[in-house]
Design a protein around this motif. Structure first.
Motif, mmCIF file in Angstrom:
data_model
loop_
_atom_site.group_PDB
_atom_site.id
_atom_site.type_symbol
_atom_site.label_atom_id
_atom_site.label_comp_id
_atom_site.label_asym_id
_atom_site.label_seq_id
_atom_site.Cartn_x
_atom_site.Cartn_y
_atom_site.Cartn_z
ATOM 1 N N HIS A 177 0.825 -1.206 0.000
ATOM 2 C CA HIS A 177 0.000 0.000 0.000
ATOM 3 C C HIS A 177 0.866 1.266 0.000
ATOM 4 N N TYR A 231 -6.872 -1.279 -6.425
ATOM 5 C CA TYR A 231 -6.275 -2.461 -5.812
ATOM 6 C C TYR A 231 -5.981 -2.199 -4.337
ATOM 7 N N SER A 232 -5.351 -1.054 -4.076
ATOM 8 C CA SER A 232 -4.967 -0.734 -2.700
ATOM 9 C C SER A 232 -6.186 -0.516 -1.815
ATOM 10 N N ARG A 271 -7.948 -3.770 -1.049
ATOM 11 C CA ARG A 271 -7.204 -4.560 -0.059
ATOM 12 C C ARG A 271 -7.504 -4.080 1.352
ATOM 13 N N SER A 277 -6.998 -7.586 -6.124
ATOM 14 C CA SER A 277 -6.868 -7.357 -4.683
ATOM 15 C C SER A 277 -7.561 -8.451 -3.865
#
Length: 807
Positions: free
Chosen positions: A18, A695-696, A699, A792
């Protein structure tokens, strides 16, 4: 201090992916902002430096002998203090050329050529800089010097042989050098100066019908004082200057327009990306405080102050920002150099490479980004001050937040509407969206921005590539064929009209010419524009109907009668005139009082032009026959190539025809080449950023809900179904964002961009909307968001239900 340092390192180690993604986001923001500033700065600096180095002219006069005596004009300017004038250089005009030994180029054959009788160098004004070949005082016999603007664009090098025609005979000359010619060396060339040996010039043109014309450059010590010089010229000569004149603004505009457009787009998108980065950092800090509320409460209970807790976040993100900003600044120099060189390639020589300036400003941009990151971190991490240890340990959140959550659960139980009958995948996906509203807002914002950027790039490139459809809105006609007379003595207009109009494929024809028009500053003495310089601008003359040939106006209509005129938007702006006003114009030395019937825009001459019907000029010159171009419309435009070939065969000694599409393609070739690279880079950057942030963010959401997903898996729900449901929720958000992005990219951003082009003669940016392509590029944003979400959620597939529940 050791505690702050330890917690900072723990955060960096715990969230490597991240933190790395946020670092990339800051890097890209720095890259775009620094690149845009560097491009804008160096575009002006490089042009100004080369203009000063060559003692470039501020005004270029073109003189015949019908309106002014060239020698008297030259002598008058030589006597003026504070002005340096060039020699009076004779020239003849030809149409097009060929590169011998290579495939014929219709673009080269459509150029207007000014064949110059080259005086001995060095020149006091507009000195020539050699890019290829041996530097000499003048071209050797049988050779020419060719400007970089044409040589680079059409891949012509020193040693190539070019063919020319006077209409009566053909001749060939060898390129001995490629030179930088500032007044006629800008991108998007439609005319070019060919520098000939004096003996060659005399041999080729002594027998040619017509007389020499002359060019003379003027360089002012203080260009702002040029108005007073022209007022004095009018007093001494007893009349305003009536021949053709190019101003510094007109000569410099096409050097600067593309990089200014690209720089504006990049600086706008750089700020947008920076805001996204700051929003992401703020979201991450807020989420971290909420997720670790109990841990923060325990740490504060052990004695760590709120100031030091804020210092943990500040140190963490300051370190990430500093690590990201440095490579962003380094990369911006390479990208900036590439963009500037591609758009200002005509100023590049083999000996003197283009060196970019503005390193200190780029560093200032980096510092600015760092300050923004620090301020953002301070603002969001300040929430740690409000963490009360006892409430955090007891509830894992503040007491007020716990009370709110309890009431929400009670409300849900009594709520008549539920997801009870909805498909399970939809319920899980929508629940994830609604529970994580800030993350959902961020995802939607990202896909909106990405789709807007992709759609804008596609719309711009498609509009320029499809310029034939909107040619009238760029100031061109929309006819199918353009015919140019090369040898008037061997060409009979009457015979041509009779032959062409008897052809069943021909719809109509219009004959075009132009004269130089002048509005004297005396006419403006009683207005707020009393200090306006006497305006010299090209006036198009048409024997035919402007509307039939496709010419259009923004307001009003095209002229039809002998007392009417349509003017470009910049002429209207400078004269403070609108439809219905009267304009006093000198044409060929005669004064005319004309009514403005329309206002139009034109990129070709920055809208410093006007249109009149042939009846205006025939008031004083009944036998006027200055037409050199015929615009021909066909009943079926697919016949254009066949008709062009037939005309060129039949009239090969006196005229040349070319399809209008070919002329437009030649004009926009360099514009497309200049735009496609930076727009592609920005599109790829935003695509990558969208995938990275989604994606981050996903997650983070998955980590918060890991126990819930563990329960889902333990009761039999497969990992694939859970991942599909999460991806489905993201796709719903991205679809909403893509729709908004389409509206922004098609309607809002082009209007903002159009404000830049207003100074270049375009008030309304002509767009060609291909909705299939627009929707396809918007779908790229949706697909990118889906890929980021799917990637993710891979952690769900890898982890066992037991581990997820324990987490």
């Amino acid at each position: 201090m050791y505690a702050v340092y330890s917690l900072c390192l723990a955060n960096l180690r715990k969230k490597k992916v991240h933190n790395g993604l946020i670092g990339i986001l800051i890097l890209l923001s720095t890259l775009l902002l620094a690149t845009s500033v560097t491009v804008i700065l160096n575009t002006n600096n490089l042009f100004t430096d080369m203009h000063n180095k060559t003692h470039g002219s501020h005004e270029m006069l073109t003189l015949g002998d019908e309106l002014h005596d060239p020698q008297k004009v030259h002598q008058w300017w030589n006597e003026q203090e504070g002005v340096t004038s060039s020699e009076l250089i004779p020239f003849r005009t030809l149409s097009g050329m060929t590169n011998q030994g290579k495939e014929p180029s219709t673009a080269l054959s459509s150029l207007t050529l000014y064949m110059m009788d080259t005086p001995v160098r060095p020149y006091a004004v507009d000195e020539l800089i050699f890019a290829q070949g041996d530097e000499r005082l003048k071209p050797e016999k049988g050779t020419i010097w060719l400007p970089t603007s044409i040589a680079y664009l059409y891949d012509i090098s020193a040693g190539d042989t070019l063919g020319f025609t006077t209409g009566e005979k053909n001749f060939e000359l060898k390129v001995s050098a490629v030179i930088v010619d500032m007044p006629y060396g800008a991108p998007f060339p439609t005319s070019v100066r060919i520098w000939m040996n004096q003996q060659d010039y005399n041999e080729q043109f002594d027998a040619m019908q017509g007389k020499d014309q002359y060019m003379m450059g003027l360089r002012f010590d203080d260009y702002s004082q040029s108005i007073s010089y022209w007022e004095q010229f009018e007093q001494d000569m007893g009349m305003p200057y009536l021949d053709s004149k190019r101003t510094f603004e007109g000569m410099s505009s096409f050097y600067l327009i593309m990089n200014k457009m690209i720089g504006f787009i990049m600086i706008f998108l750089g700020f947008v990306m920076m805001l996204v980065a700051l929003f992401t950092i703020g979201f991450t800090i807020s989420d971290d405080i909420i997720s670790n509320y109990k841990t923060i409460g325990v740490i504060k209970a052990l004695g760590l102050s709120a100031r030091r807790l804020i210092g943990v976040y500040l140190t963490q993100y300051a370190m990430i920002a500093m690590v990201a900003i440095i490579p962003g600044l380094i990369a911006s120099q390479w990208v900036s150099s590439f963009i500037v060189e591609s758009a200002l390639s005509s100023l590049k020589t083999g000996i003197m490479e283009i060196n970019l300036e503005g390193n200190l400003i780029a560093v200032a941009v980096g510092i600015f980004v760092l300050i923004l990151v620090i301020l953002c971190v301070l603002f969001y991490s300040n929430k740690a001050r409000r963490v009360q240890p006892m409430q955090a340990i007891r509830y894992g959140m503040s007491e007020s937040a716990n009370s709110t959550m309890t009431k929400r659960f009670a409300a849900k139980e009594n709520h008549s509407i539920s997801f009870g009958r909805s498909p399970l995948l939809v319920v899980i996906g929508l629940r994830n969206m609604l529970k994580n509203r800030k993350a959902s807002l961020l995802m939607m914002l990202l896909t909106t921005i990405m789709s807007a950027v992709l759609v804008l790039g596609f719309v711009l490139l498609n509009s320029i590539s499809s310029i034939k459809q909107t040619a009238p809105l760029w100031g061109y006609d929309s006819s199918d064929i353009a015919l140019q007379i090369n040898n008037k003595s061997a060409f009979s207009r009457e015979e041509f009209d009779k032959a062409i109009l008897s052809d069943p494929r021909i719809k109509n024809i219009g004959w075009a010419g132009f004269v130089n028009g002048v509005v004297s500053s005396e006419r403006n003495l009683n207005t707020e524009h009393s200090m306006v310089q006497p305006m010299n601008f090209q006036i198009d003359i048409l024997d035919g109907t402007y509307d039939e040939l496709g010419y259009t106006t923004l307001r009003g209509e095209n002229p039809r009668h002998k007392n009417e005129i349509a003017i470009g938007i910049n002429v209207a702006k400078q004269l403070n005139k609108d439809v219905g006003d009267i304009v006093e114009v000198y044409l060929e030395g005669y004064k005319h009082m004309l009514t403005v019937t329309g206002i139009y825009q034109s990129i070709a001459n920055m809208s410093y032009s006007a249109r009149i019907a042939v009846d205006v000029i025939k008031v004083n010159q009944t036998d006027y026959n200055g037409f050199i171009i015929a615009n021909i419309n066909l009943k079926n435009n697919r016949d254009a190539d066949h008709v062009v070939n037939e005309i060129n065969v039949k009239y090969k000694d006196s005229a040349s025809a070319v399809a209008q599409q070919t002329l437009l393609d030649a004009t926009i070739k360099q514009a497309v080449a200049s735009l496609i690279l930076p727009m592609s880079i920005m599109g790829l950057l935003f695509t990558g950023v969208t995938i990275i942030i989604i994606y981050s963010t996903s997650r983070i959401n998955i980590r918060k809900e890991s126990k819930t997903y563990g329960i889902y898996k333990s009761i039999g729900l497969t990992s694939t179904k859970i991942r599909l449901s999460l991806t489905l929720g993201t796709l719903v958000l991205s679809t909403i964002g893509a729709v908004i992005g389409i509206l922004v990219g098609v309607y809002l951003l082009p209007k903002i961009l159009g404000s830049i082009l207003s100074d270049y003669g375009i008030a309304e940016l002509p767009l060609v909307l291909n909705w299939g392509g627009i929707i396809a590029f918007a779908c790229v944003a949706m697909i990118s968001a889906g890929l980021g979400s799917w990637a993710s959620s891979r952690v769900i597939a890898k982890a066992s239900p037991q581990i997820l529940v324990i987490e």
